[in-house]
Each structure stands twice: as C-alpha cells, then as structure tokens.
Scaffold this motif. Structure first.
Motif, PDB file in Angstrom:
ATOM      1  N   ASP A  14       0.859  -1.184   0.000  1.00 40.88           N
ATOM      2  CA  ASP A  14       0.000   0.000   0.000  1.00 40.88           C
ATOM      3  C   ASP A  14       0.900   1.240   0.000  1.00 40.88           C
ATOM      4  O   ASP A  14       1.382   1.661   1.047  1.00 40.88           O
ATOM      5  N   PRO A  15       1.129   1.827  -1.185  1.00 39.26           N
ATOM      6  CA  PRO A  15       2.028   2.983  -1.256  1.00 39.26           C
ATOM      7  C   PRO A  15       1.626   4.139  -0.347  1.00 39.26           C
ATOM      8  O   PRO A  15       2.482   4.800   0.244  1.00 39.26           O
ATOM      9  N   GLU A  16       0.334   4.399  -0.203  1.00 43.94           N
ATOM     10  CA  GLU A  16      -0.113   5.506   0.650  1.00 43.94           C
ATOM     11  C   GLU A  16       0.213   5.247   2.119  1.00 43.94           C
ATOM     12  O   GLU A  16       0.652   6.146   2.835  1.00 43.94           O
ATOM     13  N   ALA A  17       0.001   4.033   2.590  1.00 46.19           N
ATOM     14  CA  ALA A  17       0.325   3.694   3.975  1.00 46.19           C
ATOM     15  C   ALA A  17       1.831   3.764   4.208  1.00 46.19           C
ATOM     16  O   ALA A  17       2.289   4.264   5.244  1.00 46.19           O
ATOM     17  N   ALA A  18       2.604   3.281   3.247  1.00 42.95           N
ATOM     18  CA  ALA A  18       4.061   3.341   3.361  1.00 42.95           C
ATOM     19  C   ALA A  18       4.546   4.782   3.349  1.00 42.95           C
ATOM     20  O   ALA A  18       5.421   5.169   4.134  1.00 42.95           O
ATOM     21  N   ALA A  20       2.872   7.414   4.300  1.00 41.90           N
ATOM     22  CA  ALA A  20       2.506   8.011   5.585  1.00 41.90           C
ATOM     23  C   ALA A  20       3.535   7.648   6.658  1.00 41.90           C
ATOM     24  O   ALA A  20       3.910   8.487   7.479  1.00 41.90           O
ATOM     25  N   PHE A  21       4.019   6.423   6.639  1.00 40.97           N
ATOM     26  CA  PHE A  21       5.002   6.004   7.642  1.00 40.97           C
ATOM     27  C   PHE A  21       6.358   6.653   7.395  1.00 40.97           C
ATOM     28  O   PHE A  21       6.928   7.288   8.290  1.00 40.97           O
ATOM     29  N   TYR A  22       6.895   6.472   6.198  1.00 41.54           N
ATOM     30  CA  TYR A  22       8.259   6.938   5.940  1.00 41.54           C
ATOM     31  C   TYR A  22       8.363   8.465   5.828  1.00 41.54           C
ATOM     32  O   TYR A  22       9.334   9.055   6.293  1.00 41.54           O
ATOM     33  N   ARG A  23       7.364   9.113   5.256  1.00 39.46           N
ATOM     34  CA  ARG A  23       7.398  10.572   5.129  1.00 39.46           C
ATOM     35  C   ARG A  23       6.880  11.241   6.401  1.00 39.46           C
ATOM     36  O   ARG A  23       7.567  12.047   7.012  1.00 39.46           O
ATOM     37  N   ASP A  24       5.654  10.912   6.778  1.00 40.05           N
ATOM     38  CA  ASP A  24       4.992  11.637   7.863  1.00 40.05           C
ATOM     39  C   ASP A  24       5.504  11.248   9.247  1.00 40.05           C
ATOM     40  O   ASP A  24       5.579  12.086  10.136  1.00 40.05           O
ATOM     41  N   THR A  25       5.862   9.986   9.439  1.00 37.89           N
ATOM     42  CA  THR A  25       6.324   9.540  10.753  1.00 37.89           C
ATOM     43  C   THR A  25       7.834   9.689  10.908  1.00 37.89           C
ATOM     44  O   THR A  25       8.305  10.247  11.888  1.00 37.89           O
ATOM     45  N   LEU A  26       8.604   9.187   9.927  1.00 37.62           N
ATOM     46  CA  LEU A  26      10.063   9.229  10.045  1.00 37.62           C
ATOM     47  C   LEU A  26      10.687  10.488   9.461  1.00 37.62           C
ATOM     48  O   LEU A  26      11.863  10.746   9.681  1.00 37.62           O
ATOM     49  N   GLY A  27       9.924  11.258   8.692  1.00 38.32           N
ATOM     50  CA  GLY A  27      10.426  12.541   8.206  1.00 38.32           C
ATOM     51  C   GLY A  27      11.217  12.515   6.916  1.00 38.32           C
ATOM     52  O   GLY A  27      11.893  13.493   6.593  1.00 38.32           O
ATOM     53  N   LEU A  28      11.146  11.424   6.145  1.00 40.25           N
ATOM     54  CA  LEU A  28      11.837  11.395   4.865  1.00 40.25           C
ATOM     55  C   LEU A  28      11.135  12.320   3.869  1.00 40.25           C
ATOM     56  O   LEU A  28       9.955  12.613   4.025  1.00 40.25           O
ATOM     57  N   LYS A  29      11.874  12.753   2.871  1.00 36.04           N
ATOM     58  CA  LYS A  29      11.352  13.678   1.864  1.00 36.04           C
ATOM     59  C   LYS A  29      11.154  12.952   0.535  1.00 36.04           C
ATOM     60  O   LYS A  29      11.978  12.128   0.138  1.00 36.04           O
ATOM     61  N   ILE A  30      10.063  13.286  -0.157  1.00 35.74           N
ATOM     62  CA  ILE A  30       9.811  12.685  -1.478  1.00 35.74           C
ATOM     63  C   ILE A  30      10.782  13.274  -2.489  1.00 35.74           C
ATOM     64  O   ILE A  30      10.917  14.489  -2.613  1.00 35.74           O
ATOM     65  N   GLN A  31      11.444  12.394  -3.207  1.00 38.47           N
ATOM     66  CA  GLN A  31      12.342  12.791  -4.291  1.00 38.47           C
ATOM     67  C   GLN A  31      11.624  12.642  -5.631  1.00 38.47           C
ATOM     68  O   GLN A  31      11.707  13.510  -6.484  1.00 38.47           O
ATOM     69  N   VAL A  45      14.204  10.341   0.448  1.00 39.23           N
ATOM     70  CA  VAL A  45      15.567  10.550   0.941  1.00 39.23           C
ATOM     71  C   VAL A  45      15.506  11.133   2.349  1.00 39.23           C
ATOM     72  O   VAL A  45      14.509  11.726   2.741  1.00 39.23           O
ATOM     73  N   THR A  46      16.594  10.962   3.083  1.00 40.87           N
ATOM     74  CA  THR A  46      16.722  11.611   4.379  1.00 40.87           C
ATOM     75  C   THR A  46      17.455  12.932   4.181  1.00 40.87           C
ATOM     76  O   THR A  46      18.199  13.095   3.212  1.00 40.87           O
ATOM     77  N   GLU A  47      17.245  13.862   5.097  1.00 47.02           N
ATOM     78  CA  GLU A  47      17.949  15.146   5.007  1.00 47.02           C
ATOM     79  C   GLU A  47      19.449  14.970   5.120  1.00 47.02           C
ATOM     80  O   GLU A  47      20.208  15.656   4.455  1.00 47.02           O
ATOM     81  N   SER A  48      19.887  14.044   5.959  1.00 45.69           N
ATOM     82  CA  SER A  48      21.313  13.880   6.201  1.00 45.69           C
ATOM     83  C   SER A  48      22.033  13.084   5.106  1.00 45.69           C
ATOM     84  O   SER A  48      23.255  13.160   5.010  1.00 45.69           O
ATOM     85  N   GLN A  49      21.292  12.330   4.289  1.00 51.48           N
ATOM     86  CA  GLN A  49      21.905  11.545   3.217  1.00 51.48           C
ATOM     87  C   GLN A  49      21.047  11.613   1.950  1.00 51.48           C
ATOM     88  O   GLN A  49      20.534  10.598   1.484  1.00 51.48           O
ATOM     89  N   PRO A  50      20.920  12.792   1.348  1.00 51.85           N
ATOM     90  CA  PRO A  50      20.053  12.932   0.179  1.00 51.85           C
ATOM     91  C   PRO A  50      20.549  12.189  -1.060  1.00 51.85           C
ATOM     92  O   PRO A  50      19.808  12.025  -2.017  1.00 51.85           O
ATOM     93  N   GLU A  51      21.767  11.698  -1.013  1.00 54.21           N
ATOM     94  CA  GLU A  51      22.306  10.946  -2.149  1.00 54.21           C
ATOM     95  C   GLU A  51      21.864   9.484  -2.146  1.00 54.21           C
ATOM     96  O   GLU A  51      22.074   8.762  -3.120  1.00 54.21           O
ATOM     97  N   ILE A  52      21.224   9.036  -1.077  1.00 58.84           N
ATOM     98  CA  ILE A  52      20.747   7.650  -0.983  1.00 58.84           C
ATOM     99  C   ILE A  52      19.227   7.655  -1.035  1.00 58.84           C
ATOM    100  O   ILE A  52      18.571   8.210  -0.164  1.00 58.84           O
ATOM    101  N   SER A  53      18.669   7.023  -2.061  1.00 59.08           N
ATOM    102  CA  SER A  53      17.214   6.956  -2.227  1.00 59.08           C
ATOM    103  C   SER A  53      16.670   5.656  -1.667  1.00 59.08           C
ATOM    104  O   SER A  53      17.285   4.606  -1.816  1.00 59.08           O
ATOM    105  N   ILE A  54      15.509   5.757  -1.050  1.00 59.07           N
ATOM    106  CA  ILE A  54      14.752   4.577  -0.646  1.00 59.07           C
ATOM    107  C   ILE A  54      13.549   4.543  -1.575  1.00 59.07           C
ATOM    108  O   ILE A  54      12.742   5.470  -1.592  1.00 59.07           O
ATOM    109  N   VAL A  55      13.453   3.490  -2.390  1.00 55.29           N
ATOM    110  CA  VAL A  55      12.381   3.384  -3.379  1.00 55.29           C
ATOM    111  C   VAL A  55      11.328   2.408  -2.869  1.00 55.29           C
ATOM    112  O   VAL A  55      11.630   1.252  -2.586  1.00 55.29           O
ATOM    113  N   LEU A  56      10.108   2.899  -2.757  1.00 54.19           N
ATOM    114  CA  LEU A  56       8.972   2.073  -2.361  1.00 54.19           C
ATOM    115  C   LEU A  56       8.250   1.643  -3.631  1.00 54.19           C
ATOM    116  O   LEU A  56       7.888   2.487  -4.449  1.00 54.19           O
TER     117      LEU A  56
END
Length: 134
Positions: A14-18, A20-31, A45-56
């Motif tokens: 469920d992309p929307e649930a994921a 919500a967790f990774y962006r809204d809860t953990l604070g990652l930013k949509i690339q 991506v995280t603010e501290s490591q924007p060169e590493i993408s997490i792809v859902l």
C-alpha cells in the motif's frame, strides 16, 4: 575505486500507507513519485543523506503476475527485507513510529550486547525497520 550506496528498494503493498510512515512519521522527503500502469514508485531521501534513495514499490512492479503474487505472499509474511535507520533521539523516534497506523512493535528501545541501543518495528507492509541511537 570508490563504491557508494545509492538506492535501497522496499516492497510495499500500500504505497499511501508506506508513504505516511516513511514521510509523515520518520520525516523522509519525497524525491520522485511516479505512477504508471496502475502502479507507483516513490523515492524518498533523508535530510542527512540525500544521495541515498529509498524506493517504495509494489510487489507486481516489473515482475510477471506469478512472480508478483509470490513476492506479495512473502511480503505478507514479513520475510522480505529490512531497513536500518540511525537517529539522534531513539526514544522520540520510536515513540512516533510505534504510534503510526499499521505499525507493529517488535522490540522497544534496549541496549544490545554489541554496544548499540536500538528498537524494531514492522512498517505497514510488514518490512522490518530497525532504528538505532546514533
């Protein structure tokens, strides 16, 4: 020769649930957020490591129907993959993660024998998420 980590893939049902967790809860930013043929790929991506993408992405993306169903079955069992994060405030991060919709707490923050203090949850898709104190 230099080798660096650039992308980590997580399968989610469920992309929307994921999101919500990774962006809204953990604070990652949509690339990137790409939709095609009824499926989505969301890069974060995280603010501290924007060169590493997490792809859902969903189990059926880029796979045959049969393979997509097999991956979906493994995802439902919670045996596909894990991702590990580091935070400067484990207790606060864990508290937010534990309260997020669809999250299962596996381990509250504890000091491990190998010297790290960490916690573990399953994200809304069932992926193991470990969070350690930086």
């Amino acid at each position: 020769m230099t080798v660096s980590l650039s992308v980590v893939h997580l399968t989610v049902d469920d992309p929307e649930a994921a999101l919500a967790f990774y962006r809204d809860t953990l604070g990652l930013k949509i690339q990137n957020d790409v939709a095609k043929d009824g499926f989505r790929w969301i890069s974060l991506v995280t603010e501290s490591q924007p060169e590493i993408s997490i792809v859902l992405s969903q189990p059926q993306v880029g796979r045959s129907s049969q393979d997509g169903e097999a991956v979906a079955s493994l995802l439902a069992k919670g045996v596909l993959t894990s991702i590990h994060f580091s935070t400067d405030d484990l207790d606060t991060t864990f508290e937010k993660a534990a309260k997020a919709p669809g999250v299962e707490v596996l381990q509250e923050p504890i000091s491990q024998p190998w010297g790290k203090r960490d916690a573990a949850v399953r994200d809304p898709a069932g992926n193991l998420v470990r969070i350690e104190q930086a």
